[in-house]
Design a protein around this motif. Structure first.
Motif, short mmCIF file in Angstrom:
data_model
loop_
_atom_site.label_atom_id
_atom_site.label_comp_id
_atom_site.label_asym_id
_atom_site.label_seq_id
_atom_site.Cartn_x
_atom_site.Cartn_y
_atom_site.Cartn_z
N ALA A 175 1.53 -2.24 14.48
CA ALA A 175 1.17 -3.55 13.93
C ALA A 175 1.97 -4.67 14.58
N ALA A 176 3.22 -4.38 14.90
CA ALA A 176 4.09 -5.39 15.51
C ALA A 176 3.91 -5.50 17.01
N SER A 177 3.13 -4.60 17.59
CA SER A 177 3.05 -4.51 19.05
C SER A 177 2.34 -5.69 19.70
N SER A 178 1.57 -6.45 18.92
CA SER A 178 0.88 -7.61 19.51
C SER A 178 1.86 -8.73 19.85
N GLY A 179 3.06 -8.65 19.28
CA GLY A 179 4.02 -9.72 19.47
C GLY A 179 3.76 -10.93 18.58
N ARG A 180 2.75 -10.82 17.74
CA ARG A 180 2.39 -11.88 16.82
C ARG A 180 2.85 -11.51 15.41
N PRO A 181 3.01 -12.49 14.51
CA PRO A 181 3.38 -12.17 13.13
C PRO A 181 2.35 -11.26 12.47
N TRP A 182 2.81 -10.43 11.55
CA TRP A 182 1.94 -9.49 10.84
C TRP A 182 2.52 -9.27 9.45
N GLY A 183 1.77 -8.60 8.62
CA GLY A 183 2.23 -8.36 7.26
C GLY A 183 1.83 -6.98 6.76
N ALA A 184 2.16 -6.70 5.51
CA ALA A 184 1.85 -5.41 4.90
C ALA A 184 1.56 -5.60 3.42
N GLY A 185 0.74 -4.71 2.88
CA GLY A 185 0.42 -4.73 1.46
C GLY A 185 0.76 -3.40 0.83
N LEU A 186 1.40 -3.46 -0.35
CA LEU A 186 1.80 -2.25 -1.08
C LEU A 186 1.41 -2.41 -2.54
N MET A 187 1.38 -1.28 -3.27
CA MET A 187 0.97 -1.26 -4.66
C MET A 187 2.20 -1.24 -5.56
N ALA A 188 2.26 -2.20 -6.49
CA ALA A 188 3.42 -2.32 -7.37
C ALA A 188 3.60 -1.08 -8.24
N TRP A 189 2.51 -0.48 -8.70
CA TRP A 189 2.65 0.68 -9.59
C TRP A 189 3.21 1.89 -8.86
#
Length: 338
Positions: free
Chosen positions: A72-86
């Motif tokens: 995900a980070a390999s583009s050199g551009r900013p990126w994000g992630a989503g996770l489940m609180a439960w």
């Protein structure tokens, strides 16, 4: 730590603030869909000028997170992630592992984000939360959440089934000056134009990207999405019950209708009794998932499946969605008066 710039004498719209902080050219986020939004999709969306999101499921390993986050980070551009609180309520390790890779934005949804949101802030990333009703919106307005994602019940995958996208978006925009991202039922430049014109900071696109070439979804799943119509989905807990997945009961899932949902979605009590009595049904669903058999396995997709096609690259999708500017210009010209 990335911070949303403070208001100056000249007010800056939250959309521009978020764009400045996260550095995307197009206000297009791919939804953080576990099982579909892997590192390749996130990297491709970011490289195309949007904002790529990595989806972290409930059973991911450290090795998987390390590998996919690096991609995900390999583009050199900013990126994000989503996770489940439960899921994070039981173990914060997946969040700590993904934060080691430096995402700029992390979305914590489906439950109380508290400790997880604090951890994200400590890392220097912005924190987002998906909301599906007024109560969740009120929670997202607290100080530990930077960005609100309004997910209407048209959206695919897990979430609430209480409010559609536009009413929820309008309520959020009345209640807060935080950046608000719209999600649910969006798949075309016209849809993106609609929510941006209403005041959203960006559009959160799931189903169309789930069918993209870089998606982790099996080809059978992508083809099923591409062949579906806008009225071919169902919101149900049946798939979770059959697979014995402990999603909180308030979060069902929107998926394509299939033979399994036709048989069981209207009688969850009987389904639960059948699952309790034998492993046979659970085994058959798990086997169907392994084989990517859309007649039995869940194909999580929103009503925008009828507006999505299989076989398009993430770059093609971002470029198509970016035509929202011409849609907005045409709308403005249509209603001009001399």
């Amino acid at each position: 730590m990335p911070e949303l710039p403070e208001n100056t004498a000249v007010s800056i719209h939250p959309a521009k603030k978020l764009q400045q902080v996260l550095g995307y050219a197009e206000p297009i986020f791919n939804a953080s869909m576990a099982g579909a939004a892997g590192g390749a999709l996130a990297a491709a969306v970011s490289a195309a000028g949007g904002f790529g999101m990595l989806g972290i499921g409930g059973n991911t390993t450290k090795e998987w997170i390390d590998g996919e986050a690096a991609i995900a980070a390999s583009s050199g551009r900013p990126w994000g992630a989503g996770l489940m609180a439960w899921v994070l309520d039981k173990n914060l390790d997946p969040l700590e592992q993904v934060l080691e890779h430096g995402p700029s934005f992390v979305c914590i949804s489906f439950g109380e984000p508290g400790p997880a949101a604090a951890l994200v802030h400590e890392s220097g990333a912005l924190t987002g939360m998906q909301v599906g009703n007024a109560a969740e919106l009120s929670r997202a307005l607290e100080d530990d959440i930077d960005v609100v994602i309004c997910r209407g019940n048209e959206g695919g995958g897990h979430g609430r089934n209480e409010v559609s996208t536009l009413p929820l978006l309008q309520l959020a925009l009345e209640k807060t000056n935080k950046p608000v991202i719209a999600a649910g039922g969006l798949a075309t430049s016209a849809g993106v134009a609609a929510v941006l014109g209403a005041g959203a900071s960006a559009a959160w696109i799931g189903t169309r990207f789930a069918a993209a070439t870089e998606s982790m979804s099996h080809r059978n799943i992508k083809d099923a999405i591409g062949a579906a119509g806008i009225d071919d989905t169902i919101y149900t807990r049946a798939f979770d019950i059959a697979q014995r997945i402990d999603w909180p009961v308030e979060y069902g899932g929107r998926a394509l209708r299939n033979d399994f949902s036709d048989n069981w979605a209207e009688d969850l009590e009987a389904l639960g009794a059948t699952v309790d009595a034998s492993d046979a049904l659970t085994d058959s669903i798990n086997e169907a998932r392994a084989k990517a058999d859309p007649s039995l396995a869940p194909v999580y997709a929103g009503q925008s499946a009828g507006l999505s096609a299989a076989g398009q690259s993430a770059a093609e999708i971002v470029a198509d969605l970016a035509r929202f500017r011409s849609v907005l210009q045409q709308a403005a010209q249509r209603w001009e008066f001399a």
